[in-house]
Write a protein that holds these residues in place. Structure first.
Motif, PDB file in Angstrom:
ATOM      1  N   CYS A  87      -2.990   3.393  -8.436  1.00 28.57           N
ATOM      2  CA  CYS A  87      -2.392   2.403  -7.751  1.00 28.57           C
ATOM      3  C   CYS A  87      -2.395   0.949  -9.196  1.00 28.57           C
ATOM      4  O   CYS A  87      -3.185   0.786  -9.833  1.00 28.57           O
ATOM      5  N   ILE A  88      -1.338   0.387  -9.724  1.00 29.13           N
ATOM      6  CA  ILE A  88      -1.236  -0.095 -11.286  1.00 29.13           C
ATOM      7  C   ILE A  88      -0.702  -1.594 -10.308  1.00 29.13           C
ATOM      8  O   ILE A  88       0.096  -2.221 -10.844  1.00 29.13           O
ATOM      9  N   ARG A  89      -0.455  -0.983  -9.197  1.00 33.02           N
ATOM     10  CA  ARG A  89       0.402  -2.931  -8.256  1.00 33.02           C
ATOM     11  C   ARG A  89       1.943  -2.883  -9.001  1.00 33.02           C
ATOM     12  O   ARG A  89       2.450  -4.608  -8.919  1.00 33.02           O
ATOM     13  N   CYS A  90       2.732  -2.326  -9.387  1.00 34.01           N
ATOM     14  CA  CYS A  90       3.431  -2.013  -9.584  1.00 34.01           C
ATOM     15  C   CYS A  90       5.438  -2.463  -8.070  1.00 34.01           C
ATOM     16  O   CYS A  90       6.056  -3.175  -8.371  1.00 34.01           O
ATOM     17  N   ASN A  91       4.679  -2.497  -6.746  1.00 32.83           N
ATOM     18  CA  ASN A  91       4.891  -2.633  -5.748  1.00 32.83           C
ATOM     19  C   ASN A  91       6.537  -2.258  -5.450  1.00 32.83           C
ATOM     20  O   ASN A  91       7.366  -2.129  -4.676  1.00 32.83           O
ATOM     21  N   ALA A  92       6.316  -0.637  -6.524  1.00 34.43           N
ATOM     22  CA  ALA A  92       7.890   0.070  -5.906  1.00 34.43           C
ATOM     23  C   ALA A  92       7.792   0.957  -5.075  1.00 34.43           C
ATOM     24  O   ALA A  92       8.828   1.225  -3.879  1.00 34.43           O
ATOM     25  N   CYS A  93       6.528   1.475  -4.207  1.00 35.03           N
ATOM     26  CA  CYS A  93       6.683   1.499  -3.115  1.00 35.03           C
ATOM     27  C   CYS A  93       7.147   0.642  -1.978  1.00 35.03           C
ATOM     28  O   CYS A  93       7.388   1.481  -0.939  1.00 35.03           O
ATOM     29  N   ARG A  94       6.637  -0.373  -2.028  1.00 34.43           N
ATOM     30  CA  ARG A  94       7.146  -1.651  -0.631  1.00 34.43           C
ATOM     31  C   ARG A  94       8.541  -1.936  -1.434  1.00 34.43           C
ATOM     32  O   ARG A  94       9.352  -1.931  -0.122  1.00 34.43           O
ATOM     33  N   PHE A 147      -4.618  -3.606  -0.267  1.00 34.02           N
ATOM     34  CA  PHE A 147      -2.850  -3.544  -0.009  1.00 34.02           C
ATOM     35  C   PHE A 147      -2.095  -2.755   0.719  1.00 34.02           C
ATOM     36  O   PHE A 147      -0.986  -2.427   1.627  1.00 34.02           O
ATOM     37  N   HIS A 148      -3.013  -1.361   0.825  1.00 29.18           N
ATOM     38  CA  HIS A 148      -1.493  -0.270   0.955  1.00 29.18           C
ATOM     39  C   HIS A 148      -2.318  -0.358   2.467  1.00 29.18           C
ATOM     40  O   HIS A 148      -1.167   0.255   3.743  1.00 29.18           O
ATOM     41  N   ILE A 149      -3.668  -0.743   2.931  1.00 30.84           N
ATOM     42  CA  ILE A 149      -4.189  -0.640   4.136  1.00 30.84           C
ATOM     43  C   ILE A 149      -3.136  -1.610   4.878  1.00 30.84           C
ATOM     44  O   ILE A 149      -2.125  -0.981   6.546  1.00 30.84           O
ATOM     45  N   VAL A 200       8.586   7.238  -5.458  1.00 30.71           N
ATOM     46  CA  VAL A 200       8.820   6.255  -6.186  1.00 30.71           C
ATOM     47  C   VAL A 200       7.558   6.078  -6.852  1.00 30.71           C
ATOM     48  O   VAL A 200       7.515   5.464  -8.065  1.00 30.71           O
ATOM     49  N   CYS A 201       6.301   6.078  -6.693  1.00 30.97           N
ATOM     50  CA  CYS A 201       4.828   6.320  -7.299  1.00 30.97           C
ATOM     51  C   CYS A 201       4.969   6.872  -8.715  1.00 30.97           C
ATOM     52  O   CYS A 201       4.761   7.895  -8.254  1.00 30.97           O
ATOM     53  N   PRO A 202       4.930   5.638  -9.009  1.00 30.19           N
ATOM     54  CA  PRO A 202       5.086   6.106 -10.773  1.00 30.19           C
ATOM     55  C   PRO A 202       2.941   7.038 -10.720  1.00 30.19           C
ATOM     56  O   PRO A 202       2.991   7.947 -11.810  1.00 30.19           O
ATOM     57  N   ASN A 252       1.996   8.892  -9.226  1.00 27.94           N
ATOM     58  CA  ASN A 252       1.611  10.200  -7.765  1.00 27.94           C
ATOM     59  C   ASN A 252       0.819   9.723  -6.730  1.00 27.94           C
ATOM     60  O   ASN A 252      -0.705  10.811  -6.421  1.00 27.94           O
ATOM     61  N   ILE A 253       0.498   8.378  -6.479  1.00 29.69           N
ATOM     62  CA  ILE A 253      -0.195   8.414  -5.169  1.00 29.69           C
ATOM     63  C   ILE A 253       0.383   9.206  -3.684  1.00 29.69           C
ATOM     64  O   ILE A 253       1.701   8.758  -3.667  1.00 29.69           O
ATOM     65  N   PRO A 254       0.055  10.370  -2.890  1.00 30.56           N
ATOM     66  CA  PRO A 254       0.748  10.505  -2.218  1.00 30.56           C
ATOM     67  C   PRO A 254       0.337   9.879  -0.842  1.00 30.56           C
ATOM     68  O   PRO A 254      -0.072   9.474   0.152  1.00 30.56           O
ATOM     69  N   LEU A 255       0.948   9.045  -0.641  1.00 25.92           N
ATOM     70  CA  LEU A 255       0.721   7.698   0.209  1.00 25.92           C
ATOM     71  C   LEU A 255       1.049   7.909   1.898  1.00 25.92           C
ATOM     72  O   LEU A 255       1.133   7.394   2.302  1.00 25.92           O
ATOM     73  N   HIS A 256       2.241   8.479   1.387  1.00 26.43           N
ATOM     74  CA  HIS A 256       3.136   9.449   2.511  1.00 26.43           C
ATOM     75  C   HIS A 256       1.951  10.028   3.693  1.00 26.43           C
ATOM     76  O   HIS A 256       1.771   9.794   4.700  1.00 26.43           O
TER      77      HIS A 256
HETATM   78  S1  SF4 Z   1       4.129   2.455  -5.915  1.00 24.39           S
HETATM   79 FE1  SF4 Z   1       2.187   3.724  -6.570  1.00 24.39          FE
HETATM   80  S2  SF4 Z   1       1.034   2.493  -7.874  1.00 24.39           S
HETATM   81 FE2  SF4 Z   1       3.414   0.806  -7.743  1.00 24.39          FE
HETATM   82  S3  SF4 Z   1       2.437  -0.261  -5.891  1.00 24.39           S
HETATM   83 FE3  SF4 Z   1       2.975   1.495  -4.959  1.00 24.39          FE
HETATM   84  S4  SF4 Z   1       0.839   2.870  -4.622  1.00 24.39           S
HETATM   85 FE4  SF4 Z   1       0.770   1.110  -6.049  1.00 24.39          FE
END
Ligand code: SF4
Ligand SMILES: Cc1cc2nc3c(=O)[nH]c(=O)nc-3n(C[C@H](O)[C@H](O)[C@H](O)COP(=O)(O)OP(=O)(O)OC[C@H]3O[C@@H](n4cnc5c(N)ncnc54)[C@H](O)[C@@H]3O)c2cc1C
Ligand code: SF4
Ligand code: SF4
Ligand code: SF4
Ligand code: SF4
Lengths: 663, 326
Positions: B208-215, B249-251, B270-272, B274-278
């Motif tokens: 994770c690069i903390r781009c915040n796109a997921c949020r 952050f994710h938890i 959207v995660c650049p 490819n983290i399987p956040l779902h």
């Molecule tokens: S979109 Fe992906 S890389 Fe960006 S903050 Fe969320 S988990 Fe991290």
């Protein structure tokens, strides 16, 4: 600049024996912000409080930390002392170095180290405290009693006699509870109905008492002095204001095969019925599961015969909302289900019965008109065997770990009454211990053995089985150290009692706590035995723990005294530690309102300036401080942290966590 | 698909032309065929850019928070899965239902350009969907690919093809049934040992690069002031400066959206990195189903949610052992 004072209490040897109190006090002297630190034998004593007051004045303290017992014990004491010395009472923090420290540790070094951390934690918090002022709220001068057994009846009568309005909400069609089912009562053997029914009548006739029978609590909002309760009056299909209790409907109803629950299912009753002759209110009720009209639309016979037109098949549940200042919970008990006790053959043999069933078989108003006949064939049983502790004191997991308390006494009662009435009957009792403390109780038990020749066998029963129509009770006699088998005609099981299961819902609605056995928990086992930890909620009778009628009545009267003490007040101080939303951050998402058990949160549309002359109207949360109880549920639900609690802000809690984690 | 796009455009023109709505939220052409972007069209002229194709995976519902506050009615095109997010936003009072005109549109499953590239096809110029296969045209020619292989992760495990909110509908062809397979991967995670699972997530979250796109894309993450943007919250940070920070952050986000996440799959899409956040959110969904009864966030715009309401049947915390109800 903050000026914090630290006061470390020895609590006699309670703390000082395990925590080096002098060292703790010494270390605190060099904590940033601390200008005074002392230790004393009993901080809560007059002298201890004096020490605190003096220090506040002399050292101009802006906040204090008392390292002592649980805040539930003496937070109020120390807050009062601070207030008397001119310090805002909410600038006081308690570090619990007794229950959380000295009582649970043995090693002095470790305990002292932990005490230091706990006190530092409280210092970190008090630094972020802000002075708060308690508001006032009026007291609604009406009490609610949930459950109309002897506990509820007694509490209601006492409260009403003091001049306050009381509502009794009873889930059954009549008040009276279990006591109405009993035959004679120990230790004096007076007839249960003869002493109970006059009290039931008193309730019905009392101008201050309103009985809401066949009703249940649907919802509770509010707080001490101001509960708002929604009551569901279940449809009984009979107009209470019209029914005269003539019972013609019972006679004519063609559906007569319903199990008579009042008689513990030992006989049947019509679909429309009055539970028993002295029922209060003396009004019929229709069992919708059994009524032909309600199930198929055909019949309607009772309506035809009812002289006053009281029958109403269209009746629906109705909801009433009322306000109360205090609530007494008196939901009582039930015998446990015996399904995990196959060894006693209860399900397979009609002549294996419970003690409560025996009460009905011996009762003049019961299914056999008081003649003791066994259920299978209506014969007089000649040999009767009682088994005590069925499911009580059972740590195997099948039963209850506690002693049901009343079984030794009622079994002695049953044995004695049978020997008295039918002297040719042989009576055996299997017991683990006989526990009969109490005024005239042991004498009562001894009378059963010595005067009535009841055969008490110390030992457990392994099995009850049917052999050629006889019930074989196989057990051990521990005193003679032998196995015995008693050929019996009737076996009576003293089944353990447990709290009425609906108490769980009530407890949840009231945010009152219950223990692992579902008994309601009292605020303090010794010093506040009739108060629940939730302010304004009181506990009476079996719902709080196993007890007999004399104890139940005493507890009910004690509850009444507490309720009266509350209702005579015109105003109560409210807790200033309430939630407040930061409107700038609030999304108006309603999640906090959904979790607020007190209904303190509503929403307003508010205009916000966006800059550049633009405005925007947003929906934001608004907390009613008079209703909020400061439980904090909303603050942890709010995702963005818009909701915060005065006195327990997220910042304060995080600073405490940090103080604990810091090495 | 072309016919659907035509019909949508026709409706958008009519709605804007008649003044019935002040804007239409849809997709417009991006730089390439495969990157259409969400857009708000305020006039018939602006619609010249309008597009709806196999790459319109983006969930448009979140745009309503800002757009529907504006003067006049807002029309929006919602795929079946987007309609869940829409309901959830209505439920949380983030948008006002009356100000919005919902056009429920057909969706045959959206495509993942990365997966197409992985099949060796680049510079895609057009796709034509035909049942289980997709004809992909590129600068280098034409290829036919198996649709299964190039669906977006969220579409491969599509939870429903039923629109949960609509004022009108543009569905011209039958939509494929959903497969009810969305918990398969969660079960695989559950089958791991604690150590394996920890290692799995550590590896994933490290990226994770903390781009915040997921949020930012998440319709449940609609807070006016997110804790991660609020210095006063004590947990705001712009970068993952430690391993702990990565997980924190994710938890926290997973807890914040628990019971509210509709499983729209946008976070993973959207995660650049490819983290399987779902998977994190689906585990929550599965647990909630198990503990409090089947619940799908966004199925309705009213009613109680399992984590903010109490019922008598609710499991007590001490009934839960190793994440399972006793
Ligand atoms: S979109 Fe992906 S890389 Fe960006 S903050 Fe969320 S988990 Fe991290
Ligand atoms: C077999 C047997 C024999 C006994 N013999 C004796 C004896 O001889 N002498 C003696 O002193 N004690 C005896 N006891 C004990 C005695 O029965 C109890 O002490 C007494 O009944 C307790 O009264 P209570 O009001 O607390 O509970 P209950 O009598 O159980 O009354 C509770 C009432 O609350 C109502 N209620 C429950 N839940 C709700 C709800 N959710 N909403 C509204 N209403 C509700 C119930 O319907 C009931 O009317 C005996 C007990 C048993 C089992
Ligand atoms: S703290 Fe919040 S949830 Fe608790 S009573 Fe107050 S407003 Fe309600
Ligand atoms: S939970 Fe938070 S954001 Fe939502 S309404 Fe309550 S205070 Fe506002
Ligand atoms: S967490 Fe992910 S799947 Fe859930 S609602 Fe947000 S974006 Fe959609
Ligand atoms: S992470 Fe939490 S605070 Fe931030 S936007 Fe999402 S739900 Fe709101």
């Amino acid at each position: 600049m903050q000026r914090i004072g630290v006061f470390i209490c020895w609590c006699g040897s309670n703390i000082a024996a395990t925590v080096d109190v002098e060292r703790v006090a010494e270390i605190m002297k060099s904590e940033p912000g601390v200008v005074y630190s002392a230790n004393y034998q009993y901080m809560c004593s007059e002298n201890g409080q004096q020490l605190i007051k003096q220090a506040i004045k002399e050292h101009n303290l802006t906040g204090i930390v008392v390292g002592a017992c649980s805040p539930r014990m003496h937070e109020a004491t120390f807050r009062k002392a601070a207030e008397a010395a001119g310090l805002n009472p909410y600038m006081v923090e308690i570090a619990n170095i007794r229950e959380h420290c000295s009582w649970i540790h043995k090693d002095m070094e470790e305990a002292t180290e932990k005490a230091v951390v706990l006190v530092r934690t409280a210092i970190a918090k008090v630094k972020l405290n802000a002075p708060l002022t308690a508001g006032e709220s009026p007291v609604v001068k009406r009490a609610l009693v949930i459950g109309g057994g002897i506990a509820g009846i007694q509490a209601a009568l006492d409260i009403a006699d003091a001049g306050f309005e009381v509502d009794i909400v009873e889930k059954n069609a009549t008040i009276g509870g279990r006591m109405a089912q009993l035959d004679k009562t120990f230790p004096t053997l007076d007839c249960s109905a003869c002493i109970l029914t006059p009290k039931m009548v008193d309730c019905a006739q009392h101008e201050k008492i309103d009985i809401l029978s066949y009703s249940e609590i649907e919802d509770v909002k509010g707080f001490v002095g101001n509960f708002s309760v929604t009551i569901r009056k279940k449809a009984r299909y009979v107009d209470e204001t019209k029914c005269t209790g003539c019972k013609i409907c019972m006679e004519k109803c063609p559906s007569k095969k319903g199990l008579n629950t009042f008689n513990m299912g030992l006989n049947t009753r019509p679909a429309i019925h009055i539970p028993f002759a002295q029922a209060i209110p003396n009004v019929a009720v229709i069992d919708p599961e059994q009524c032909i009209k309600l199930k198929t639309g055909k019949c309607g016979i009772c309506q035809k015969f009812c002289g006053v037109g009281a029958i109403d098949y269209e009746q629906k549940d109705t909801f009433i909302e009322r306000q109360y200042g205090a609530i007494v919970v008196a939901t009582g008990f039930k015998p446990i289900s015996l399904e995990s006790f196959n060894e006693y053959g209860y399900d397979d043999n009609k002549d294996v019965i419970t003690s409560l069933e025996l009460e009905r078989l011996m009762n003049a108003a019961g299914p056999t008109n008081g003649v003791l006949l066994r259920p299978s064939d209506g014969e007089h049983p000649k040999v009767i065997t009682f088994i005590q502790c069925v499911g009580s004191r059972d740590t195997s997991g099948c039963g209850k770990p506690y002693c049901s308390k009343v079984c030794c006494m009622y079994t002695a009662k049953h044995a004695m009454l049978i020997r008295e009435k039918y002297p040719d009957t042989e009576v055996h009792v299997f017991y683990i211990d006989v526990r009969t403390p109490g005024k005239n109780y042991d004498e009562f038990f001894r009378r059963a053995v010595e005067q009535y020749g009841v055969d008490y066998i110390k030992g457990m029963v392994g099995k009850v089985y049917n052999e050629n129509g006889k019930l074989m009770v196989q057990g051990s006699n521990l005193i003679d150290n032998e196995q015995v088998t008693i050929e019996s005609d009737l076996v009576v099981l003293a089944a353990a009692i447990e709290p009425e299961p609906s108490v769980r819902k009530i407890a949840t609605l009231l945010t009152a706590s219950i223990d692992t056995n579902n008994f309601l928990t009292e605020s303090h086992a010794k010093l506040r035995p009739v108060e629940s930890p939730t302010a304004g909620v009181y506990l009476a009778g079996m719902c709080q723990g196993p007890k007999d009628i004399p104890e139940t009545v005493s507890q009910a009267s004690a509850c009444a005294a507490k309720v009266i003490g509350l209702l005579v007040k015109d105003k109560l101080k409210t807790n200033p530690c309430v939630a407040t939303p930061d409107e700038m951050m609030c999304n108006g998402c309603s999640q906090c309102a959904n979790v607020c058990a007190y209904g303190a949160i509503t929403y307003i549309d508010k205009e916000f300036r966006l800059g550049g002359g633009k405005t925007e109207v947003r929906r934001v949360a608004s907390v009613n401080p008079a209703v909020c109880q400061g439980c904090g549920a909303c603050t942890v639900t709010c995702p963005s942290g818009a909701m915060d609690l005065k006195g327990f802000s997220s910042k304060q809690i995080m600073s405490e966590v940090e103080a604990i984690c810091k090495k | 698909m072309k016919d659907v796009e035509m019909k949508m455009l026709e409706r958008a023109k009519a709605l804007l032309g008649s003044g019935e709505v002040a804007r239409v939220i849809g997709w417009k052409k991006g730089e390439f065929y495969f990157d259409p972007v969400p857009a708000s069209f305020e006039s018939v002229e602006e619609l010249s850019d309008f597009v709806y194709n196999g790459f319109c995976g983006a969930n448009l519902s979140k745009y309503l928070i800002q757009m529907s506050k504006k003067e006049g009615k807002t029309a929006i095109f919602l795929k079946p899965c987007d309609s869940y997010s829409f309901n959830q936003l209505v439920k949380e009072h983030r948008i006002v239902r009356e100000n919005i005109h919902v056009i429920a549109i057909e969706c045959q499953g959206k495509l993942d350009i990365e997966k197409i590239k992985a099949q060796g096809v680049s510079a895609v110029t057009e796709v034509e969907e035909d049942g289980d296969t997709v004809k992909v045209s590129s600068l280098y020619g034409e290829t036919t690919l198996n649709k299964e292989d190039i669906l977006l992760v969220k579409c491969a495990t599509c939870k429903s093809k039923t629109h949960q909110a609509k004022d009108e509908e543009i569905v011209l062809h039958e939509m494929p049934e959903s497969k009810n397979n969305r918990f398969d991967e969660v079960e695989k995670l559950e089958a791991m040992t604690e150590t394996e699972r920890f290692a799995f997530w550590k590896l994933q979250l490290q990226k994770c690069i903390r781009c915040n796109a997921c949020r930012n894309v998440c319709p449940a993450c609609s807070c006016i002031k997110c804790v991660f943007d609020n210095p006063a919250s004590g947990i705001a940070a712009k970068a993952n400066d430690s391993e702990f920070e990565e997980k924190l952050f994710h938890i926290i986000r997973a807890f914040h959206v628990a019971g509210r996440c509709t499983d729209c799959g946008e976070c993973s899409r959207v995660c650049p990195q490819n983290i399987p956040l779902h998977l994190l959110n689906r585990k929550f969904i599965k647990d909630i189903d198990g503990l409090y009864g089947e619940y799908q966030a966004g199925e309705t715009a009213e009613g109680k949610t399992p984590l903010t309401s109490y019922t008598e049947g609710d499991k007590e915390p001490n009934d839960v052992v190793d994440g399972e109800a006793k």
